[in-house]
Motif scaffolding. Structure first.
Motif, PDB file in Angstrom:
ATOM      1  N   ARG A 105      80.143  55.724  33.528  1.00  0.00           N
ATOM      2  CA  ARG A 105      79.404  56.217  32.963  1.00  0.00           C
ATOM      3  C   ARG A 105      78.210  55.556  31.996  1.00  0.00           C
ATOM      4  NH1 ARG A 105      80.113  61.675  29.730  1.00  0.00           N
ATOM      5  NH2 ARG A 105      79.716  59.711  27.916  1.00  0.00           N
ATOM      6  N   ASP A 106      78.439  55.215  30.931  1.00  0.00           N
ATOM      7  CA  ASP A 106      77.830  55.058  29.652  1.00  0.00           C
ATOM      8  C   ASP A 106      77.302  53.149  29.739  1.00  0.00           C
ATOM      9  OD1 ASP A 106      77.635  57.398  29.101  1.00  0.00           O
ATOM     10  OD2 ASP A 106      79.227  57.621  28.028  1.00  0.00           O
ATOM     11  N   GLY A 107      77.887  52.149  30.888  1.00  0.00           N
ATOM     12  CA  GLY A 107      77.903  50.997  30.502  1.00  0.00           C
ATOM     13  C   GLY A 107      79.569  50.466  29.514  1.00  0.00           C
ATOM     14  N   LYS A 108      78.607  49.464  28.802  1.00  0.00           N
ATOM     15  CA  LYS A 108      79.782  48.408  28.241  1.00  0.00           C
ATOM     16  C   LYS A 108      79.228  48.808  26.948  1.00  0.00           C
ATOM     17  CE  LYS A 108      80.545  44.241  27.309  1.00  0.00           C
ATOM     18  NZ  LYS A 108      80.031  43.028  27.087  1.00  0.00           N
ATOM     19  N   PHE A 109      79.853  49.114  26.240  1.00  0.00           N
ATOM     20  CA  PHE A 109      78.988  49.306  24.369  1.00  0.00           C
ATOM     21  C   PHE A 109      78.936  47.799  23.545  1.00  0.00           C
ATOM     22  CE2 PHE A 109      79.881  49.078  19.748  1.00  0.00           C
ATOM     23  CZ  PHE A 109      79.417  50.229  19.181  1.00  0.00           C
ATOM     24  N   LYS A 110      77.619  48.189  23.384  1.00  0.00           N
ATOM     25  CA  LYS A 110      76.790  46.508  23.206  1.00  0.00           C
ATOM     26  C   LYS A 110      77.271  46.023  21.571  1.00  0.00           C
ATOM     27  CE  LYS A 110      73.190  46.893  26.404  1.00  0.00           C
ATOM     28  NZ  LYS A 110      73.819  47.980  27.469  1.00  0.00           N
ATOM     29  N   LEU A 111      77.640  45.293  21.011  1.00  0.00           N
ATOM     30  CA  LEU A 111      77.561  45.132  19.574  1.00  0.00           C
ATOM     31  C   LEU A 111      76.523  45.092  18.824  1.00  0.00           C
ATOM     32  CD1 LEU A 111      80.786  42.107  19.606  1.00  0.00           C
ATOM     33  CD2 LEU A 111      80.395  45.018  19.537  1.00  0.00           C
ATOM     34  N   SER A 112      75.409  45.059  19.370  1.00  0.00           N
ATOM     35  CA  SER A 112      74.031  45.076  18.871  1.00  0.00           C
ATOM     36  C   SER A 112      73.901  46.909  18.656  1.00  0.00           C
ATOM     37  CB  SER A 112      72.564  44.451  19.930  1.00  0.00           C
ATOM     38  OG  SER A 112      73.171  45.704  21.114  1.00  0.00           O
ATOM     39  N   SER A 113      74.126  46.860  19.148  1.00  0.00           N
ATOM     40  CA  SER A 113      74.033  49.117  18.849  1.00  0.00           C
ATOM     41  C   SER A 113      74.994  50.065  17.326  1.00  0.00           C
ATOM     42  CB  SER A 113      74.409  49.779  20.130  1.00  0.00           C
ATOM     43  OG  SER A 113      75.662  49.835  20.631  1.00  0.00           O
ATOM     44  N   LEU A 114      75.548  48.357  17.067  1.00  0.00           N
ATOM     45  CA  LEU A 114      76.258  48.811  15.647  1.00  0.00           C
ATOM     46  C   LEU A 114      76.245  49.317  14.551  1.00  0.00           C
ATOM     47  CD1 LEU A 114      79.616  45.710  15.675  1.00  0.00           C
ATOM     48  CD2 LEU A 114      79.597  48.396  15.456  1.00  0.00           C
ATOM     49  N   ASP A 115      74.903  48.488  14.669  1.00  0.00           N
ATOM     50  CA  ASP A 115      73.162  49.386  13.189  1.00  0.00           C
ATOM     51  C   ASP A 115      72.950  50.349  13.012  1.00  0.00           C
ATOM     52  OD1 ASP A 115      73.374  47.287  11.170  1.00  0.00           O
ATOM     53  OD2 ASP A 115      71.931  46.048  12.437  1.00  0.00           O
ATOM     54  N   GLN A 116      73.203  50.752  14.760  1.00  0.00           N
ATOM     55  CA  GLN A 116      73.303  52.773  14.710  1.00  0.00           C
ATOM     56  C   GLN A 116      73.880  53.290  14.741  1.00  0.00           C
ATOM     57  OE1 GLN A 116      71.543  51.135  18.043  1.00  0.00           O
ATOM     58  NE2 GLN A 116      69.974  50.447  15.994  1.00  0.00           N
ATOM     59  N   VAL A 117      74.966  52.455  15.357  1.00  0.00           N
ATOM     60  CA  VAL A 117      76.173  54.120  15.690  1.00  0.00           C
ATOM     61  C   VAL A 117      77.487  54.159  13.123  1.00  0.00           C
ATOM     62  CG1 VAL A 117      78.612  53.659  16.473  1.00  0.00           C
ATOM     63  CG2 VAL A 117      76.564  53.545  17.589  1.00  0.00           C
ATOM     64  N   CYS A 118      77.089  52.289  13.248  1.00  0.00           N
ATOM     65  CA  CYS A 118      77.777  52.478  11.967  1.00  0.00           C
ATOM     66  C   CYS A 118      76.930  51.586  11.006  1.00  0.00           C
ATOM     67  CB  CYS A 118      79.464  52.107  12.433  1.00  0.00           C
ATOM     68  SG  CYS A 118      80.731  51.247  10.982  1.00  0.00           S
ATOM     69  N   PRO A 119      75.932  52.029  10.414  1.00  0.00           N
ATOM     70  CA  PRO A 119      75.048  51.348   9.912  1.00  0.00           C
ATOM     71  C   PRO A 119      75.839  50.371   8.199  1.00  0.00           C
ATOM     72  CG  PRO A 119      74.401  53.341  10.135  1.00  0.00           C
ATOM     73  CD  PRO A 119      75.757  53.057  10.323  1.00  0.00           C
ATOM     74  N   ASP A 120      76.921  50.900   8.180  1.00  0.00           N
ATOM     75  CA  ASP A 120      77.846  49.943   6.787  1.00  0.00           C
ATOM     76  C   ASP A 120      78.609  49.253   7.981  1.00  0.00           C
ATOM     77  OD1 ASP A 120      79.831  51.782   7.427  1.00  0.00           O
ATOM     78  OD2 ASP A 120      79.505  52.166   5.272  1.00  0.00           O
TER      79      ASP A 120
END
Ligand code: FES
Length: 372
Positions: free
Chosen positions: A228-243
């Motif tokens: 549904r949402d496509g592959k999880f992108k590691l580049s989105s880690l800063d938003q999903v898990c900032p630390d």
């Protein structure tokens, strides 16, 4: 080693949980009479009473998703419940006249009071044993052989203060063992878990993840439904898990995902905080391919399939092969691998040139030469 210690000691590779009178009795029975016989008598009384090897009885097969199941096993004598969360265990199942060995991650916390262990198995289209276990062909009560829990993909005790888990597919299974352990010990720290699965119905342990998320403020579960949402992108880690850079990270899933994670963590210079289970997916149901096996000293050669052990291959070709138990216990069949690759049928571990291999539990993974 004194006589008492020798009698009391468990059979090779069987690590006892604690010394006991039972160990003494069982060790003495195994050692003071002809090899193989006393154990066989003990099996008649109870198949779990084995001094020679670890065994267990399947007590429950519980479906998790359409193609996965939790298998609950009650181990017999000698099993050490003090394993580390995240480790895997080798399971041997007798089907159609031969033993099939595969390794699966333990999903039960160590020292679980009821003295049972559980593994979670996902059926793989090409995986004979996993399909067999998930497909309901193995009834409760079935006796399995067990290899000692092992693996470095493990959670320390106490756990670090901040954790990031990244899993995909059946890569969630070792992490489930870690989560359950921390929850049971009441020490669930700041944990972010990112898990990918194709659809909602493919998410193993979905209800448990939701419940953990609801119960523990510090546990965040993010499930990515890739169809549904496509592959999880590691580049989105800063938003999903900032630390994320500060966290100890455990990752388990398909090899391309792990490769990508490794590259990113290396580029950030934080790969010392990364723990990965590279074998988890490829190990499950890794079959040896077979090949042409050359026995150097005997001057014999034979071509065999991946189900034939190197010991059997040697015997068929007429090479002189040392062996004792034929079951991976006594170590007398160990010979050096001169060239090529072999695979340990119990653990899926690959052996390379120069290593010493147990021929009775290893098969050819392509052409190889043995110093025998
Ligand atoms: S370990 Fe005993 S024959 Fe291989």
């Amino acid at each position: 080693m004194g006589l008492k210690d020798w009698i009391e000691a468990p059979a090779a590779s069987v690590v006892p949980a604690a010394r006991s009178k039972l160990n003494l009795l069982r060790g003495a029975a195994a050692r003071l009479t002809t090899p193989l016989l006393p154990d066989d008598y003990l099996h008649l009384a109870n198949p779990l009473w084995s001094a020679r090897e670890l065994r267990g009885r399947i007590v429950e097969v519980r479906p998790e998703t359409q193609d996965s199941a939790t298998i609950v096993i009650k181990p017999g004598w000698g099993f050490d419940f003090n394993y580390q969360p995240g480790q895997y265990i080798g399971i041997g199942l007798h089907v159609d006249g031969r033993w099939h060995w595969r390794s699966y991650s333990l999903t039960s916390p160590p020292n679980w009071e009821n003295k049972k262990i559980s593994i979670a198995v996902k059926a793989m289209p090409e995986g004979f044993l996993s399909s067999h276990l998930v497909g309901g062909a193995v009834p409760s009560g079935t006796i399995v052989r067990l290899a000692t829990p092992s693996g470095n993909f493990a959670l320390p005790d106490p756990p670090p203060e901040k954790i990031l888990f990244i899993t995909a597919g059946s890569g969630i299974t070792p992490v489930m063992g870690m989560l359950r352990t921390m929850n049971r010990r009441g020490q669930l720290p700041d944990v972010m878990h990112i898990h990918s699965a194709p659809t909602e119905s493919d998410v193993m342990f979905a209800d448990e993840l939701t419940a953990l998320h609801a119960e523990h403020e510090d546990f965040v579960s993010k499930v990515q439904l890739t169809r549904r949402d496509g592959k999880f992108k590691l580049s989105s880690l800063d938003q999903v898990c900032p630390d994320w850079r500060e966290r100890q990270t455990w990752a388990c899933g398909p090899l391309p995902l792990l490769d990508e994670i490794e590259d990113v963590w290396k580029a950030e210079g934080i790969d010392d905080r990364l723990h990965m289970e590279r074998f988890a997916v490829s190990r499950i149901d890794a079959e040896a391919d077979g090949g042409t096996v050359t026995f150097e000293k005997s001057g014999k050669t034979i071509t065999v399939d991946g189900a034939t052990t190197l010991l059997e291959a040697g015997e068929k070709s007429g090479a002189l092969m040392p062996f004792g138990c034929r079951m991976g216990i006594c170590q007398t069949c160990v010979v050096p691998l001169v060239s090529g690759h072999a695979i340990d049928l119990r653990s899926g571990k690959q052996h390379v040139e120069g290593e010493r291999i147990q021929t009775c539990i290893s098969a050819a993974a392509g052409d190889c030469t043995l110093d025998a």
